[in-house]
Write an enzyme that holds these catalytic residues in place. Structure first.
Site, PDB file in Angstrom:
ATOM      1  N   LYS A  72       0.865  -1.191   0.000  1.00 39.93           N
ATOM      2  CA  LYS A  72       0.000   0.000   0.000  1.00 39.93           C
ATOM      3  C   LYS A  72       0.893   1.229   0.000  1.00 39.93           C
ATOM      4  CE  LYS A  72      -4.534   0.945   0.581  1.00 39.93           C
ATOM      5  NZ  LYS A  72      -5.700   0.106   0.296  1.00 39.93           N
TER       6      LYS A  72
HETATM    7  P1  NAD Z   1     -13.408   7.802  -2.578  1.00 38.37           P
HETATM    8  O1  NAD Z   1     -12.316   8.813  -2.566  1.00 38.37           O
HETATM    9  O2  NAD Z   1     -14.085   7.492  -3.871  1.00 38.37           O
HETATM   10  O3  NAD Z   1     -14.574   8.280  -1.561  1.00 38.37           O
HETATM   11  C1  NAD Z   1     -14.320   8.572  -0.232  1.00 38.37           C
HETATM   12  C2  NAD Z   1     -15.584   9.126   0.396  1.00 38.37           C
HETATM   13  O4  NAD Z   1     -15.340   9.305   1.798  1.00 38.37           O
HETATM   14  C3  NAD Z   1     -15.997  10.499  -0.139  1.00 38.37           C
HETATM   15  O5  NAD Z   1     -17.407  10.563  -0.216  1.00 38.37           O
HETATM   16  C4  NAD Z   1     -15.489  11.463   0.931  1.00 38.37           C
HETATM   17  O6  NAD Z   1     -16.203  12.687   0.976  1.00 38.37           O
HETATM   18  C5  NAD Z   1     -15.711  10.630   2.179  1.00 38.37           C
HETATM   19  N1  NAD Z   1     -14.915  11.083   3.313  1.00 38.37           N
HETATM   20  C6  NAD Z   1     -13.613  11.469   3.332  1.00 38.37           C
HETATM   21  N2  NAD Z   1     -13.262  11.878   4.570  1.00 38.37           N
HETATM   22  C7  NAD Z   1     -14.349  11.721   5.351  1.00 38.37           C
HETATM   23  C8  NAD Z   1     -14.623  11.964   6.708  1.00 38.37           C
HETATM   24  N3  NAD Z   1     -13.681  12.462   7.518  1.00 38.37           N
HETATM   25  N4  NAD Z   1     -15.864  11.687   7.185  1.00 38.37           N
HETATM   26  C9  NAD Z   1     -16.832  11.200   6.364  1.00 38.37           C
HETATM   27  N5  NAD Z   1     -16.619  10.945   5.057  1.00 38.37           N
HETATM   28  C10 NAD Z   1     -15.409  11.204   4.560  1.00 38.37           C
HETATM   29  O7  NAD Z   1     -12.803   6.512  -1.883  1.00 38.37           O
HETATM   30  P2  NAD Z   1     -13.251   4.995  -2.062  1.00 38.37           P
HETATM   31  O8  NAD Z   1     -12.494   4.414  -3.191  1.00 38.37           O
HETATM   32  O9  NAD Z   1     -14.739   4.918  -2.042  1.00 38.37           O
HETATM   33  O10 NAD Z   1     -12.675   4.345  -0.721  1.00 38.37           O
HETATM   34  C11 NAD Z   1     -13.373   4.411   0.518  1.00 38.37           C
HETATM   35  C12 NAD Z   1     -12.781   3.412   1.484  1.00 38.37           C
HETATM   36  O11 NAD Z   1     -12.863   2.101   0.917  1.00 38.37           O
HETATM   37  C13 NAD Z   1     -11.304   3.583   1.839  1.00 38.37           C
HETATM   38  O12 NAD Z   1     -11.109   3.184   3.181  1.00 38.37           O
HETATM   39  C14 NAD Z   1     -10.595   2.621   0.917  1.00 38.37           C
HETATM   40  O13 NAD Z   1      -9.347   2.210   1.429  1.00 38.37           O
HETATM   41  C15 NAD Z   1     -11.585   1.492   0.910  1.00 38.37           C
HETATM   42  N6  NAD Z   1     -11.468   0.597  -0.246  1.00 38.37           N
HETATM   43  C16 NAD Z   1     -11.608   1.075  -1.520  1.00 38.37           C
HETATM   44  C17 NAD Z   1     -11.523   0.180  -2.579  1.00 38.37           C
HETATM   45  C18 NAD Z   1     -11.758   0.626  -4.001  1.00 38.37           C
HETATM   46  O14 NAD Z   1     -11.757  -0.239  -4.896  1.00 38.37           O
HETATM   47  N7  NAD Z   1     -11.991   1.912  -4.269  1.00 38.37           N
HETATM   48  C19 NAD Z   1     -11.265  -1.171  -2.342  1.00 38.37           C
HETATM   49  C20 NAD Z   1     -11.142  -1.623  -1.028  1.00 38.37           C
HETATM   50  C21 NAD Z   1     -11.246  -0.710   0.010  1.00 38.37           C
END
Ligand code: NAD
Length: 435
Positions: free
Chosen positions: A119
């Site tokens: 990561k």
């Molecule tokens: P993203 O950037 O598309 O969206 C993140 C969302 O979280 C946004 O709506 C943002 O406004 C919100 N956010 C940020 N800070 C915040 C806070 N302090 N309080 C409330 N909301 C907040 O990201 P994503 O790809 O959807 O990833 C979200 C989570 O899922 C992360 O923990 C990431 O590691 C995990 N994840 C993502 C994937 C993937 O394929 N995208 C895979 C596995 C895990």
């Protein structure tokens, strides 16, 4: 087993325990105790293989040069190349990267993929930079990482604040630095690319679809139909939106959403598509959405009335502060590490089920694996084929964890960790330690 590991990584510092690392190490230790993990393998898995920190200069739009710090932590590659996302966020540092890299090792192992865990990311707030600056930052970061990444060595993917565009820039930069005849053979250096540039149809929805499937599988096993169930989502980005999209299609009702800009609720239901369209026109923010009320105290968000809670934003969100007042009976962890150890203890005592991150959000890395295979074999898969394969793979993982938890009377997280770690232990036992 005669494995002497004392010298293997003497150049690698013992990982200090802080923040997210505390969490991941406590979870690891509890599973390692449960399966009586061989002490030498415990030593190996307790630390990271490699930690790369790069400081690199980038020309800004105003002509000034800014120095950025990027990270890539490679935790373990016993089962295959390192795999894991890159995050652009002010909270990115070496500890966060270590914890997230470890989680990836367990996630890929549990999913039965031929990958290890890594990561990384850049410590920055992307909203402060223009698109042209973000492109130059991404390209220069890729150049700085150089051969520390590679399609058979370490394969990054999108994470918080990075997306298919970021991956397209990375792939293009990496391929451009190869000899001409090798360029296209390196397309799978990153996954999560746009569908037109070697990306997988459906990779955008793979993680959220997996979150939805985990909830559906659990509901089926427990005879609790999704129709009419209320859910709340923290984070309305890639994971939160797609999870909500599929849940709504199956009859469940979204009643509250929180993002970085605000929190909203409407117990009668919030239309997922309508909110999504609003967010597109509102700089990515749910704040001031007219068909819901604002939740003024953001710390009360997780305690709102619902059946299912989906944390899909950042780590350490469910803690001892809010766990006693959570109403949901099911927590589906879309984010990585959203529940800390103290919070989890309270939830389990209260009989609340947690579908752990390494299972619940593994649709993303499974989708990435499909993309990698597609590029490697020069194939192009159709969307329905991708979704059917995801469904099959995630069902296998879910059943494995669910059955193990039932058989051993464990919570689902410990069961998932036990299965993941046992698979890596087997590989070490079969192969031994070089030399
Ligand atoms: P993203 O950037 O598309 O969206 C993140 C969302 O979280 C946004 O709506 C943002 O406004 C919100 N956010 C940020 N800070 C915040 C806070 N302090 N309080 C409330 N909301 C907040 O990201 P994503 O790809 O959807 O990833 C979200 C989570 O899922 C992360 O923990 C990431 O590691 C995990 N994840 C993502 C994937 C993937 O394929 N995208 C895979 C596995 C895990």
């Amino acid at each position: 087993m005669a494995i002497a590991t004392a010298e293997i990584k003497k150049e690698t510092k013992k990982v200090p325990l802080r923040g997210m690392m505390d969490n991941v190490m406590e979870q690891f230790d509890s599973a390692a105790d449960q399966i009586n993990l061989h002490p030498n393998i415990r030593k190996i898995l307790s630390i990271t293989n490699n930690e790369i920190i790069v400081n690199f200069p980038v020309k800004m739009d105003n002509g000034e040069v800014e120095i950025f710090t990027g990270y890539r932590v490679q935790h373990n590659n016993a089962l295959g190349p390192y795999k894991g996302g890159l995050r652009y966020h002010p909270t990115v540092d070496i500890d966060a990267a270590r914890a997230l890299a470890m989680w990836m090792t367990w996630k890929t192992s549990l999913a039965g993929l031929p990958y290890g865990g890594g990561k990384g990311g850049i410590k920055l707030d992307p909203s402060k930079y223009s698109q042209a600056e973000l492109e130059r930052i991404t390209r220069r970061f890729t150049f700085a990482l150089a051969d520390n990444i590679g399609p058979e060595h370490d394969i990054p993917a999108p994470d918080v604040n990075t997306n298919s565009q970021t991956m397209a820039w990375m792939a293009d930069t990496y391929m451009s630095t190869r000899p001409p005849a090798e360029r296209t053979a390196n397309q799978h250096v990153v996954t999560g690319k746009p569908a037109g540039s070697g990306g997988l149809e459906g990779r955008d929805r793979a993680t959220g679809y997996g979150v939805y499937l985990s909830i559906k599988f659990w509901s089926e096993k427990n005879n609790k139909p999704l129709d009419g169930k209320k859910f709340i989502v923290q984070g309305f980005g890639n994971v939160g939106y797609w999870a909500a999209y599929f849940l709504e299609k199956d009859g469940a009702k979204m009643v509250a959403v929180q993002d970085a800009f605000g929190s909203i609720q409407n117990q009668k239901g919030i239309s997922v598509e309508d909110l999504f369209n609003y967010v597109q026109l509102n700089d990515g923010s749910i704040a001031d959405y007219p068909k819901a009320k604002p939740v003024l105290d953001k710390d009360k968000f997780f305690t709102l009335n619902c059946d299912i809670c989906i944390p899909a934003a950042l780590g350490n969100q469910i803690t001892k502060e809010n766990a006693p007042r959570i109403k949901a009976r099911l927590i589906a962890e879309g984010a990585n590490g959203p529940t800390n150890v103290e919070g989890e203890k309270i939830l389990l005592e209260r009989g609340i089920t947690i579908i752990p991150d390494i299972l619940c959000n593994s649709g993303g890395v499974v989708g990435s694996y499909f993309e990698w295979l597609q590029n490697r074999n020069g194939e192009l898969w159709q969307l329905d084929e991708v979704m059917a394969k995801l469904d099959k793979k995630l069902k296998e993982s879910f059943d494995k964890v669910y059955d193990y938890a039932k058989r051993e009377s464990l919570d689902m997280r410990t069961a998932a960790y036990c299965l993941a770690i046992e698979r890596i232990e087997r590989a070490y036992i079969q192969r031994g330690i070089f030399p």
